[in-house]
Design a protein around this motif. Structure first.
Motif, mmCIF file in Angstrom:
data_model
loop_
_atom_site.group_PDB
_atom_site.id
_atom_site.type_symbol
_atom_site.label_atom_id
_atom_site.label_comp_id
_atom_site.label_asym_id
_atom_site.label_seq_id
_atom_site.Cartn_x
_atom_site.Cartn_y
_atom_site.Cartn_z
ATOM 1 N N SER A 109 0.851 -1.170 0.031
ATOM 2 C CA SER A 109 0.156 0.001 -0.137
ATOM 3 C C SER A 109 0.821 1.265 -0.213
ATOM 4 O O SER A 109 1.930 1.450 0.456
ATOM 5 C CB SER A 109 -0.903 0.020 1.105
ATOM 6 O OG SER A 109 -1.775 -1.143 1.045
ATOM 7 N N ILE A 110 0.181 2.353 -0.532
ATOM 8 C CA ILE A 110 0.955 3.709 -0.636
ATOM 9 C C ILE A 110 0.761 4.337 0.785
ATOM 10 O O ILE A 110 -0.404 4.220 1.400
ATOM 11 C CB ILE A 110 0.589 4.356 -1.757
ATOM 12 C CG1 ILE A 110 -0.986 4.836 -1.554
ATOM 13 C CG2 ILE A 110 0.902 4.016 -3.078
ATOM 14 C CD1 ILE A 110 -1.235 5.925 -2.708
ATOM 15 N N GLN A 111 1.578 4.964 1.319
ATOM 16 C CA GLN A 111 1.468 5.774 2.556
ATOM 17 C C GLN A 111 0.845 6.784 2.354
ATOM 18 O O GLN A 111 0.865 7.620 1.423
ATOM 19 C CB GLN A 111 2.756 5.883 3.345
ATOM 20 C CG GLN A 111 3.690 4.746 3.776
ATOM 21 C CD GLN A 111 2.850 3.903 4.736
ATOM 22 O OE1 GLN A 111 2.267 4.414 5.721
ATOM 23 N NE2 GLN A 111 2.749 2.725 4.371
ATOM 24 N N LEU A 112 -0.354 7.006 3.247
ATOM 25 C CA LEU A 112 -1.362 8.333 3.352
ATOM 26 C C LEU A 112 -0.939 9.139 4.451
ATOM 27 O O LEU A 112 -0.428 8.791 5.324
ATOM 28 C CB LEU A 112 -2.842 7.919 3.322
ATOM 29 C CG LEU A 112 -3.262 7.105 2.330
ATOM 30 C CD1 LEU A 112 -4.715 6.889 2.416
ATOM 31 C CD2 LEU A 112 -3.045 7.930 0.865
ATOM 32 N N PRO A 113 -1.032 10.413 4.244
ATOM 33 C CA PRO A 113 -0.860 11.380 5.359
ATOM 34 C C PRO A 113 -1.931 10.945 6.500
ATOM 35 O O PRO A 113 -2.886 10.324 6.109
ATOM 36 C CB PRO A 113 -1.100 13.013 4.994
ATOM 37 C CG PRO A 113 -1.066 12.741 3.249
ATOM 38 C CD PRO A 113 -1.402 11.426 2.779
ATOM 39 N N PRO A 114 -1.529 11.166 7.803
ATOM 40 C CA PRO A 114 -2.309 10.856 8.767
ATOM 41 C C PRO A 114 -3.932 11.278 8.797
ATOM 42 O O PRO A 114 -4.808 10.341 8.945
ATOM 43 C CB PRO A 114 -1.806 11.362 9.865
ATOM 44 C CG PRO A 114 -0.249 11.639 9.807
ATOM 45 C CD PRO A 114 -0.361 11.978 8.296
ATOM 46 N N ASN A 115 -4.001 12.451 8.175
ATOM 47 C CA ASN A 115 -5.523 12.906 8.126
ATOM 48 C C ASN A 115 -6.221 12.114 7.044
ATOM 49 O O ASN A 115 -7.410 11.713 7.175
ATOM 50 C CB ASN A 115 -5.522 14.277 7.754
ATOM 51 C CG ASN A 115 -4.950 14.857 6.500
ATOM 52 O OD1 ASN A 115 -4.007 14.148 6.409
ATOM 53 N ND2 ASN A 115 -5.219 15.823 5.945
ATOM 54 N N ARG A 116 -5.610 11.789 6.073
ATOM 55 C CA ARG A 116 -6.312 11.153 4.876
ATOM 56 C C ARG A 116 -6.468 9.535 5.301
ATOM 57 O O ARG A 116 -7.453 8.708 4.952
ATOM 58 C CB ARG A 116 -5.602 10.948 3.747
ATOM 59 C CG ARG A 116 -5.681 12.518 3.095
ATOM 60 C CD ARG A 116 -5.186 12.741 1.678
ATOM 61 N NE ARG A 116 -6.183 12.068 0.939
ATOM 62 C CZ ARG A 116 -6.303 12.076 -0.213
ATOM 63 N NH1 ARG A 116 -5.539 13.042 -1.070
ATOM 64 N NH2 ARG A 116 -7.043 11.538 -1.106
ATOM 65 N N LEU A 175 -9.564 9.242 7.374
ATOM 66 C CA LEU A 175 -10.557 9.280 6.552
ATOM 67 C C LEU A 175 -11.044 8.029 6.062
ATOM 68 O O LEU A 175 -12.038 7.420 6.122
ATOM 69 C CB LEU A 175 -10.426 10.399 5.537
ATOM 70 C CG LEU A 175 -11.646 10.463 4.384
ATOM 71 C CD1 LEU A 175 -13.152 10.744 5.217
ATOM 72 C CD2 LEU A 175 -11.141 11.247 3.149
ATOM 73 N N VAL A 176 -9.807 7.125 5.432
ATOM 74 C CA VAL A 176 -9.780 6.058 4.832
ATOM 75 C C VAL A 176 -10.450 5.074 5.925
ATOM 76 O O VAL A 176 -11.446 4.274 5.597
ATOM 77 C CB VAL A 176 -8.797 5.664 3.967
ATOM 78 C CG1 VAL A 176 -8.835 4.150 3.737
ATOM 79 C CG2 VAL A 176 -8.549 6.283 2.602
ATOM 80 N N ASP A 177 -9.824 5.115 6.839
ATOM 81 C CA ASP A 177 -10.183 3.938 8.055
ATOM 82 C C ASP A 177 -11.797 4.152 8.308
ATOM 83 O O ASP A 177 -12.310 3.281 8.710
ATOM 84 C CB ASP A 177 -9.227 4.076 9.183
ATOM 85 C CG ASP A 177 -7.801 3.743 8.912
ATOM 86 O OD1 ASP A 177 -7.563 3.300 7.896
ATOM 87 O OD2 ASP A 177 -6.922 4.216 9.662
#
Length: 83
Positions: A46-53, A56-58
């Motif tokens: 998986s690509i790493q997302l910024p914590p805020n994104r 949101l996904v979680d």
């Protein structure tokens, strides 16, 4: 109302008519099939997302998985406030 020859009918309409004629969908449109039922993500791929994104996904995944919390529902439900 004008008549249209079979050669003038767009392919999408021809395929739609075939689907509506009783032909199983698998023969009319492509389907995504997996060799197993394992749908768990692999974090290593998986690509790493910024914590805020990532939050949101979680949250969206949790809501679609029937795991709501008051905070999630308040944050994403229209017309509500998370204050």
């Amino acid at each position: 109302m004008s008549s249209v020859s079979a050669e003038e009918v767009p392919e999408i309409i021809t395929r739609t008519r075939a689907a509506a004629s009783g032909t199983p969908g698998e023969q009319v449109e492509p389907r995504q099939t997996l060799p197993s039922e394992d749908m768990e993500p692999n974090p290593a791929n998986s690509i790493q997302l910024p914590p805020n994104r990532q939050k949101l996904v979680d949250d969206v995944i949790a809501l679609y998985s029937c795991q709501p919390t008051i905070e999630r529902v308040a944050r994403y439900a229209p017309g509500t406030s998370s204050t």
